[in-house]
Every structure is written in structure tokens, then in C-alpha cells.
Scaffold this active site. Structure first.
Site, PDB file in Angstrom:
ATOM      1  N   ASP A   1      -5.720  -1.943  -1.641  1.00  0.00           N
ATOM      2  CA  ASP A   1      -6.503  -2.559  -0.572  1.00  0.00           C
ATOM      3  C   ASP A   1      -7.738  -1.691  -0.287  1.00  0.00           C
ATOM      4  O   ASP A   1      -7.649  -0.455  -0.220  1.00  0.00           O
ATOM      5  CB  ASP A   1      -5.626  -2.658   0.682  1.00  0.00           C
ATOM      6  CG  ASP A   1      -6.430  -2.986   1.913  1.00  0.00           C
ATOM      7  OD1 ASP A   1      -6.672  -4.176   2.131  1.00  0.00           O
ATOM      8  OD2 ASP A   1      -6.840  -2.044   2.619  1.00  0.00           O
TER       9      ASP A   1
ATOM     10  N   SER B   1       0.831  -1.213   0.000  1.00  0.00           N
ATOM     11  CA  SER B   1       0.000   0.000   0.000  1.00  0.00           C
ATOM     12  C   SER B   1       0.862   1.258   0.000  1.00  0.00           C
ATOM     13  O   SER B   1       0.547   2.231  -0.677  1.00  0.00           O
ATOM     14  CB  SER B   1      -0.929   0.015   1.222  1.00  0.00           C
ATOM     15  OG  SER B   1      -1.735  -1.130   1.224  1.00  0.00           O
TER      16      SER B   1
ATOM     17  N   GLU C   1      -4.870  -3.863  -6.785  1.00  0.00           N
ATOM     18  CA  GLU C   1      -5.302  -2.548  -7.313  1.00  0.00           C
ATOM     19  C   GLU C   1      -5.722  -1.636  -6.154  1.00  0.00           C
ATOM     20  O   GLU C   1      -6.600  -0.785  -6.309  1.00  0.00           O
ATOM     21  CB  GLU C   1      -6.436  -2.697  -8.321  1.00  0.00           C
ATOM     22  CG  GLU C   1      -5.966  -3.038  -9.715  1.00  0.00           C
ATOM     23  CD  GLU C   1      -5.084  -1.970 -10.340  1.00  0.00           C
ATOM     24  OE1 GLU C   1      -5.296  -0.784 -10.054  1.00  0.00           O
ATOM     25  OE2 GLU C   1      -4.166  -2.331 -11.098  1.00  0.00           O
TER      26      GLU C   1
HETATM   27  C1  LIG Z   1      -2.711 -12.336  -6.603  1.00  0.00           C
HETATM   28  C2  LIG Z   1      -2.041 -11.010  -6.509  1.00  0.00           C
HETATM   29  C3  LIG Z   1      -1.640 -10.375  -7.660  1.00  0.00           C
HETATM   30  C4  LIG Z   1      -0.977  -9.150  -7.595  1.00  0.00           C
HETATM   31  N1  LIG Z   1      -0.488  -8.595  -8.746  1.00  0.00           N
HETATM   32  C5  LIG Z   1       0.327  -7.516  -8.657  1.00  0.00           C
HETATM   33  C6  LIG Z   1       1.008  -7.034  -9.817  1.00  0.00           C
HETATM   34  O1  LIG Z   1       0.877  -7.569 -10.927  1.00  0.00           O
HETATM   35  N2  LIG Z   1       1.823  -5.963  -9.677  1.00  0.00           N
HETATM   36  C7  LIG Z   1       1.992  -5.344  -8.475  1.00  0.00           C
HETATM   37  O2  LIG Z   1       2.751  -4.372  -8.417  1.00  0.00           O
HETATM   38  N3  LIG Z   1       1.362  -5.781  -7.363  1.00  0.00           N
HETATM   39  C8  LIG Z   1       0.559  -6.857  -7.420  1.00  0.00           C
HETATM   40  N4  LIG Z   1      -0.068  -7.332  -6.290  1.00  0.00           N
HETATM   41  C9  LIG Z   1       0.171  -6.664  -5.016  1.00  0.00           C
HETATM   42  C10 LIG Z   1      -1.045  -5.952  -4.458  1.00  0.00           C
HETATM   43  O3  LIG Z   1      -1.304  -4.800  -5.216  1.00  0.00           O
HETATM   44  C11 LIG Z   1      -0.768  -5.654  -2.977  1.00  0.00           C
HETATM   45  O4  LIG Z   1      -0.835  -6.893  -2.296  1.00  0.00           O
HETATM   46  C12 LIG Z   1      -1.723  -4.657  -2.398  1.00  0.00           C
HETATM   47  O5  LIG Z   1      -1.446  -3.376  -2.896  1.00  0.00           O
HETATM   48  C13 LIG Z   1      -1.664  -4.614  -0.860  1.00  0.00           C
HETATM   49  O6  LIG Z   1      -0.373  -4.458  -0.408  1.00  0.00           O
HETATM   50  P1  LIG Z   1       0.200  -5.429   0.730  1.00  0.00           P
HETATM   51  O7  LIG Z   1      -0.008  -6.818   0.300  1.00  0.00           O
HETATM   52  O8  LIG Z   1       1.579  -5.005   1.032  1.00  0.00           O
HETATM   53  O9  LIG Z   1      -0.718  -5.158   1.986  1.00  0.00           O
HETATM   54  P2  LIG Z   1      -0.473  -4.050   3.140  1.00  0.00           P
HETATM   55  O10 LIG Z   1      -0.313  -2.718   2.545  1.00  0.00           O
HETATM   56  O11 LIG Z   1       0.592  -4.519   4.071  1.00  0.00           O
HETATM   57  O12 LIG Z   1      -1.878  -4.162   3.873  1.00  0.00           O
HETATM   58  C14 LIG Z   1      -2.185  -5.211   4.821  1.00  0.00           C
HETATM   59  C15 LIG Z   1      -3.386  -4.770   5.665  1.00  0.00           C
HETATM   60  O13 LIG Z   1      -3.039  -3.587   6.370  1.00  0.00           O
HETATM   61  C16 LIG Z   1      -4.028  -2.591   6.202  1.00  0.00           C
HETATM   62  N5  LIG Z   1      -3.384  -1.271   6.113  1.00  0.00           N
HETATM   63  C17 LIG Z   1      -2.370  -0.872   5.309  1.00  0.00           C
HETATM   64  N6  LIG Z   1      -2.097   0.421   5.476  1.00  0.00           N
HETATM   65  C18 LIG Z   1      -2.981   0.878   6.384  1.00  0.00           C
HETATM   66  C19 LIG Z   1      -3.246   2.148   6.963  1.00  0.00           C
HETATM   67  N7  LIG Z   1      -2.571   3.231   6.619  1.00  0.00           N
HETATM   68  N8  LIG Z   1      -4.237   2.238   7.858  1.00  0.00           N
HETATM   69  C20 LIG Z   1      -4.961   1.168   8.211  1.00  0.00           C
HETATM   70  N9  LIG Z   1      -4.764  -0.048   7.694  1.00  0.00           N
HETATM   71  C21 LIG Z   1      -3.801  -0.196   6.797  1.00  0.00           C
HETATM   72  C22 LIG Z   1      -4.721  -2.931   4.889  1.00  0.00           C
HETATM   73  O14 LIG Z   1      -6.071  -2.493   4.938  1.00  0.00           O
HETATM   74  C23 LIG Z   1      -4.617  -4.449   4.831  1.00  0.00           C
HETATM   75  O15 LIG Z   1      -5.752  -5.012   5.416  1.00  0.00           O
HETATM   76  C24 LIG Z   1      -0.761  -8.530  -6.340  1.00  0.00           C
HETATM   77  C25 LIG Z   1      -1.198  -9.165  -5.185  1.00  0.00           C
HETATM   78  C26 LIG Z   1      -1.814 -10.394  -5.246  1.00  0.00           C
HETATM   79  C27 LIG Z   1      -2.209 -11.069  -3.972  1.00  0.00           C
END
Ligand SMILES: Cc1cc2nc3c(=O)[nH]c(=O)nc-3n(C[C@H](O)[C@H](O)[C@H](O)COP(=O)(O)OP(=O)(O)OC[C@H]3O[C@@H](n4cnc5c(N)ncnc54)[C@H](O)[C@@H]3O)c2cc1C
Length: 687
Positions: free
Chosen positions: A468, A184, A466
Site C-alpha cells: 500500500d 500490510s 505490492e
Molecule cells: C487485485 C489484487 C491482487 C492481489 N494479488 C496478490 C497476490 O497475488 N498475492 C498476495 O500475497 N497478495 C495479493 N494482493 C494483496 C495486496 O498485496 C494487499 O491487499 C495489500 O498488501 C494491502 O493489504 P490489505 O488489503 O490488508 O490492506 P491494509 O493493510 O489493511 O490497509 C488498509 C488501509 O490501511 C492503511 N494502513 C495500514 N497500515 C497502516 C499503518 N501502519 N499506518 C497508517 N495506515 C495504515 C493503508 O494505508 C490502507 O489505506 C492483491 C490484492 C488485490 C486487491
């Protein structure tokens, strides 16, 4: 047409949906075209006309996609029967075959082999979600994310060199933004691209153990290039996150300096090859920088028209908003599949002798089943129309067809917010609908051949990628609280808190226009300012909208007040925001729910009088009242719902469900999910 209902009567004197003269023939309430004891006449639905309304101006491309889904229906079976590796290749082949028909490239300029129609590309993509979702996501990665980044962030030199090959599927690529350490919070990425003045190259390195690119679609098997997001360092100075074209495979092997790892088995979408990328001093030429918003030249080193680094970054991300709109639309369309299967199943499946001693009751004749499915059906329609609005905005903003009086920057900021909110609501709706529909089909729903296994597993992550959903709703709230001000993009969370704390609460409300909208609505409702919530008819859309607007205004004002109080008491802005965050999300949701209802009401109001309008009004009322019922504790806490009126709403919902029951089969048929995508004829035959 569904076969569960009696043929319509030809009593032309009756006005569908309207109470009839006393003494009108009562008839059975579950027969179309007949009236019940109150004189209400069941509408007779024209399925094709409602499909045409839903398909809107993109009916042709939507039908082309449906036809292609039917042609490739075997892929639904292959998903269950092939090995993961074979299925990935199969999905790639289907995607490339689809590309040859032009439907996946609708959003690209015609001079590069595209269709030159952004609205059509969004419609085509969301329709693909009626079929296998690995195919959908592979299309999204290849054409939406990878191709979209080259188109939006690159310039002529990148377009000429890459777009035609991307559009045809000859060059498969990745959108490599997320890292293991940061998803994120993209601004904290640890991949660094350092400019080497001597060779005029960028040197790309994953600087920390958590700076692996992770979850990247097309990375594990098929991608040859990647748009890599990295901190740009020029002349020893960090310029923030920028994107570069980086080769990751040569002749099927990792390119020098690139390490690739497979993400392995996922909960779903196993036809997409997600993987990790790690860069160790990978050199790319200066021209690899996607330089629409900033460039590095031999003469001036770093140059950009946007001075503020935050603003530059958010402007770049803003151009990629289409991906978010696509995923929201995909969630809504996947919901159509689930609700269609569950409704059709319930029109065939019988359990228990309830009203007859000789025959068991159809599931859909149970009030509980209607209560479980119909609000979801109504919400699917509501979200479809809300998605149509946001897709229209994308088209206008990106093709320059905005109203000449509109401020293009403001329109862009509003679009980003609306896209974020619609994506969140659409994808959560998919998760909820698919689960409820699976349960509504009992054990049959659990068999993979009936689609719910894949629908559940494949759509689950729509709430995360796209953007969270919770993070996106915070973006929506930021837009609301700052009234999409031009400083919006320069502000981080702390800046936003301080900005709001510096305004009067009334100003926040005034600027968002919610207040004015509520005032206007109160003018048209009986009871004026005080009693509008008690005297208006429950089925009056102005009453329903006023309730939604009241909730939005009240929640937003509450957030603004709490932010101000926190700052005034000397608390750290971050701490203030964190404490108020649940309230922030509630305000964003309330705002989005109002926009969704408005879209539905506007759509039905614009329909010509007749049975179809009556039918969609039933759904619209059900959607509106279900939203109030779900939040009735809040409305009661805030003095906007008496206990009597609250009970009346529940009774009205039950009535609406009964009225929808005879036309439910037609209303799901109108969603136009091809039969081959339901994979349920055998299930229906066995019940
Ligand atoms: C199957 C799959 C395909 C994907 N394809 C791509 C791709 O092609 N290219 C690419 O670049 N990425 C890709 N992604 C990545 C995806 O975009 C990220 O997983 C997503 O943006 C969330 O980031 P994260 O996993 O680090 O979650 P985090 O950002 O760590 O979030 C984890 C939790 O923490 C919460 N959280 C985060 N920040 C805050 C805040 N400020 N306040 C309160 N709560 C918060 C969120 O709500 C969430 O519930 C893919 C992911 C998956 C699973």
C-alpha cells in the site's frame, strides 16, 4: 509526427529555446521553428530520437514487447466482450504465448530457459503496461511473484525442479502471502507450517478464520502450486514467516486439504483469477521450504545465517523488491497511454469559436486544457527517468555490477526505499492522470472502446498491491530517518522512533546528506545563503532543485524534532509515531519528489545541445515549477516564496504550456504507445 503544426522554418541562425536578437522576425508562437515576440524559437522535435532516449539501453526488448502487444491487440476487445471465465482463459493463453517468445522470462537465469538480464525484464514488464492490464498482472503474478519467489528465496534444488516449467508457463503458480486478516502487516500472518520431526514434513494449516490467503492471483482457476508464506514452527518454537512450495491443485481439482474460493468480480483486472486458499493439515516434504535464508535439516533442525528474526524476514522481502519496481513502472506506462489518447483527442476535437468566427477552437489551444494535460505529460517523462534510475539500481544490486567502492548492503537498503517511493509516486500518478485524461476527452472518454474504463479500473489497485502506497512511504521515511543504518532491518516502528529520538536533529539531517546538497546548491545560486530563493532565475534547475531540497530537509527535520519531543515528554513511541504520521509521509514524498526531479535534470543535462534538449527542458521546467506551485502554500509558510514570486511561477507555467503546445503531439508520439493500443482512431475520426 503530429499533423497540427506548421513545418519547421529552416532559419539555422536561431538558437532554439534562446531569446533572439532584437528585431528577429516575430512569427507565430505556436509554430515550430518560429520565434515569438521575445525571440524564443520553437524547437523542432525529433520524435524517434526522443523515443530512443526514453527506451534507453533496452530499446530492443521494449520494441519486441510493443510488437507483441500489437499482435495480441484483440485482447483489448475480448476484455469487454468475453465472459469472465473465458477471458481468464484467454489471458492465460496470451501469457503462455508471450512466454514462448522469451520476453516474460528475461529475468531468469539462462540455464533455466530465461534471458539472464534483470534490467531487460523490468523494461519488458513495464512496456507490457501499454496493453491489456490483466495480461500484465498475470505475467507479474506468474513470472515476477511466483517465479521470482522461487528464484530469490529458493536454492538449486528448487531452481532445477521448477524454474524451467515456470519460465515456459507449463507450471502456473501463486504468490500466497496476504491473508484476509493481514495484508500490510505480513509478520502477523496466521498460516502456520509446523515441522513434523517424525515424517520430516511441514504441516500447513490456516489457524484462524482470518488466516485465509486472500486476493491471490492465479489461485481461483489456473494455479497448480503456490509459494505459501507461513509462520514456521520447528521444535515447538516459532521462527517467523518463511515461504514453502505447496501444491494447491491436482488434475484441476483442489489438492487434498486445500480449499479454494474465487474472489469473484473485482473493480478491474477481471482477466486475473484472484482467489482464497485455505489449508487444513496439508503436508509437504521438508525440501519444500524455500531455504536460501534459513533451512531445516534432519541434523540441526533450524539453521540460518541471519540470527535476528526481523532482519531475516526483511532480507527475504528485500529480495522481492523487483515486483514493486515493476508495478511502479507499469503505473507510469499506463499513464503514457492515457496522456497520449487525451492529447491526440485534444488535437482533433474542436469546441466553441474562441479566436475565429469561422472555425471552432481545438481543445489543445485552450490554456486551461494545456494547464490540465501538460504538467501530467511532464510528470510522466519525469517519472519515466526516475524509474530508469531505480531499475538500473535493481540491475546493479542483483547482478553484482555495483560500483566497486559501494557498500552492497547500503545499496540494497537504499534501493528498497527508492523502489517503495517510486512505486507510490508512479501509481498515484497513474490514478490521477487517467482520471484527468478521461475528463479531458469528455463523453468519448467514458466509452469503454476508448480505453479509459479499463485503464481506470485496472490500474486503481496498483496503489494497493505490492505494498500500500502510504505504508510504503513510511518505509521511505524510516530509511531517511535512520540514514539506512545497518540496524534498519532490525527495527520495528517503535525501534525507529526511539532510534531517531536518541539522535540530534542535526545528525538526522547531516546523515541524510540533504543538508550538504542544499549547501552546495546555495553556493552556485546568486544571493548566497539568504537570497538564493529570490534572486535565482525560475528556470534555473539549480534553483528548482534547491527548492525541492529545502522542502525535504525542512520536513525531515520537523519529523525528527516532533519524534524527539514526543519521546522526551514521556509518550509511548507508538502514539508519538501515530501523531506525526502525516508529517512522516510529507517528508517521504518531499524526498521522492527531489529524487524524481534530480533524475529528470540529470537526464536533460546529459543531452547534447539542440532542439530535443530544449523540448525536454521545457517539460523539465514545467514539472519542477508545477511541483513548487502545487505546494506554494507550504513554501510561503516557510518564507521561501514571496507572493510576487509565486505569481511569477504561475505565469511561467502558463508560458511553458504555450511553448509546449506546438510540440505536444510529437512529445506524446515519442512515448511510443503503439496505435493499436490507443484504440482511438474512430474516436479521433468522429470528433
Ligand atoms: C487485485 C489484487 C491482487 C492481489 N494479488 C496478490 C497476490 O497475488 N498475492 C498476495 O500475497 N497478495 C495479493 N494482493 C494483496 C495486496 O498485496 C494487499 O491487499 C495489500 O498488501 C494491502 O493489504 P490489505 O488489503 O490488508 O490492506 P491494509 O493493510 O489493511 O490497509 C488498509 C488501509 O490501511 C492503511 N494502513 C495500514 N497500515 C497502516 C499503518 N501502519 N499506518 C497508517 N495506515 C495504515 C493503508 O494505508 C490502507 O489505506 C492483491 C490484492 C488485490 C486487491
Amino acid at each position: 509526427m503530429s499533423t497540427d503544426t506548421a513545418p519547421p522554418t529552416d532559419d539555422v541562425a536561431k538558437v532554439p529555446g534562446q531569446p533572439q536578437e532584437p528585431g528577429a522576425s516575430p512569427g507565430r508562437s505556436d509554430e515550430k521553428g518560429s520565434s515569438d515576440r521575445s525571440g524564443y524559437v520553437q524547437p523542432v522535435v525529433d520524435v524517434a530520437a526522443i523515443t530512443a532516449l526514453l527506451d534507453g539501453r533496452y530499446a530492443e526488448i521494449r520494441q519486441t514487447v510493443r510488437d507483441q502487444l500489437v499482435e495480441h491487440a484483440q485482447v483489448l476487445v475480448d476484455a469487454e466482450e468475453m465472459t469472465r471465465s473465458d477471458f481468464r482463459d484467454r489471458v492465460r493463453d496470451v501469457v503462455v504465448e508471450m512466454a514462448a517468445t522469451g520476453q516474460t522470462g528475461m529475468g531468469f537465469p539462462t540455464e533455466h530457459g530465461g534471458g539472464g538480464d534483470i534490467g531487460a525484464s523490468l523494461a519488458a514488464f513495464e512496456t507490457l503496461a501499454l496493453g491489456d492490464l490483466s495480461v500484465l498482472v498475470k505475467v507479474g503474478v506468474q513470472f515476477g511473484l511466483f517465479g521470482g519467489a522461487v528464484l530469490q528465496l529458493g536454492t538449486q534444488r528448487h531452481h532445477d525442479r521448477y524454474l524451467a516449467d515456470i519460465v515456459s508457463g507449463r507450471l502456473m503458480g501463486c504468490f500466497a502471502m496476504t491473508e484476509t486478516g493481514h495484508g500490510s502487516n505480513v509478520q502477523a500472518l496466521g498460516t502456520v507450517a509446523t515441522y513434523d520431526l517424525a515424517t520430516q514434513e511441514f504441516v500447513i494449516t490456516s489457524t484462524r478464520p482470518d488466516a485465509w490467503k486472500d486476493y491471490i492471483g492465479n489461485a481461483a482457476a489456473h494455479g497448480e502450486m503456490a509459494v505459501v508464506f507461513a509462520q514456521l514452527v520447528v521444535g515447538g518454537e516459532s521462527k517467523g514467516v518463511h515461504a514453502l512450495m505447496v501444491p494447491i491443485r491436482v488434475d484441476g481439482e483442489p489438492a487434498p486439504g486445500v480449499k479454494i474460493e474465487d474472489d469473484g468480480l473485482k473493480m478491474g483486472l477481471n482477466g486475473v483469477d484472484n482467489g482464497r486458499l485455505w489449508f487444513d493439515g496439508v503436508r509437504v516434504p521438508r525440501e519444500a521450504l524455500l531455504n536460501r535464508f534459513a533451512d531445516v535439516t534432519p541434523e540441526v533442525l533450524y539453521t540460518s545465517d541471519i540470527d535476528n528474526a526481523n532482519k531475516r524476514f526483511f532480507t527475504m522481502l528485500g529480495t522481492l523488491v523487483q515486483g514493486r519496481v515493476c508495478v511502479g513502472g507499469a503505473g507510469i506506462n499506463a499513464s503514457k497511454v492515457a496522456i497520449t489518447i487525451a492529447t491526440k483527442y485534444a488535437l482533433n476535437r474542436r469546441q466553441f469559436e474562441a479566436t475565429s468566427e469561422t472555425e471552432e477552437e481545438l481543445l489543445l489551444d485552450y490554456g486551461l486544457h494545456q494547464r490540465r494535460l501538460f504538467p501530467l505529460l511532464a510528470r510522466t517523462y519525469a517519472l519515466h527517468f526516475a524509474q530508469e534510475v531505480v531499475a538500473g539500481q535493481v540491475h546493479d544490486v542483483f547482478t553484482g555490477t555495483l560500483d566497486p567502492d559501494a557498500d552492497p548492503d547500503l545499496a540494497r537498503r537504499e534501493l528498497e526505499s527508492r523502489a517503495a517511493g517510486t512505486k507510490a509516486l508512479g501509481t498515484w500518478h497513474a490514478t490521477r492522470t487517467i482520471q484527468e485524461c478521461r475528463e479531458a476527452c469528455g463523453g468519448a472518454g467514458y466509452l469503454a472502446e476508448n480505453r479509459f474504463a479499463a485503464l481506470k479500473a485496472d490500474t486503481d489497485v496498483f496503489t494497493t498491491f505490492e505494498g500500500d502506497n502510504h505504508v510504503l512511504l513510511q518505509l521511505v521515511a524510516k530509511g531517511l530517518l535512520t540514514a539506512y543504518s545497518s540496524e534498519f532491518e532490525d527495527m520495528d516502528q517503535f525501534g525507529m522512533v526511539l532510534f531517531v529520538a536518541g539522535l540530534a536533529v542535526e545528525t538526522v539531517i547531516e546523515k541524510t546528506n540533504v543538508h550538504k546538497l542544499l549547501e552546495r546548491i546555495k553556493d552556485v545560486l546568486p544571493g548566497g545563503d539568504d537570497r538564493w530563493d529570490q534572486e535565482a532565475g525560475l528556470l534555473d534547475p539549480d534553483y528548482q532543485l534547491a527548492m525541492y531540497r529545502f522542502r525535504e530537509e525542512h520536513t525531515l527535520a520537523g519529523v525528527a524534532r516532533r519524534l524527539k519531543r514526543g519521546i522526551d515528554s514521556g509518550m509511548n513511541p507508538g502514539q508519538v509515531f501515530s501523531r506525526v504520521q502525516d508529517h512522516v509521509i510529507a517528508a517521504a514524498r518531499a524526498h521522492m519528489e527531489r529524487l524524481v526531479l534530480e533524475a529528470f535534470v540529470e537526464k536533460t543535462r546529459a543531452m547534447p545541445d539542440g532542439d530535443d534538449k530544449v523540448a525536454l527542458n521545457l517539460l523539465c521546467d514545467l514539472h519542477a515549477l508545477s511541483g513548487i506551485e502545487a505546494d506554494r502554500a507550504w513554501y510561503m509558510e516557510h518564507g521561501r516564496l514571496s507572493s510576487q514570486r509565486s505569481k511569477a511561477i504561475s505565469r511561467e507555467i502558463a508560458d511553458l504550456c504555450r511553448r509546449i503546445r506546438p510540440i505536444a503531439g510529437d512529445l506524446v508520439d515519442a512515448l511510443a504507445v503503439p496505435e493499436a493500443m490507443l484504440r482511438s482512431p474512430e474516436m479521433l475520426g468522429r470528433v
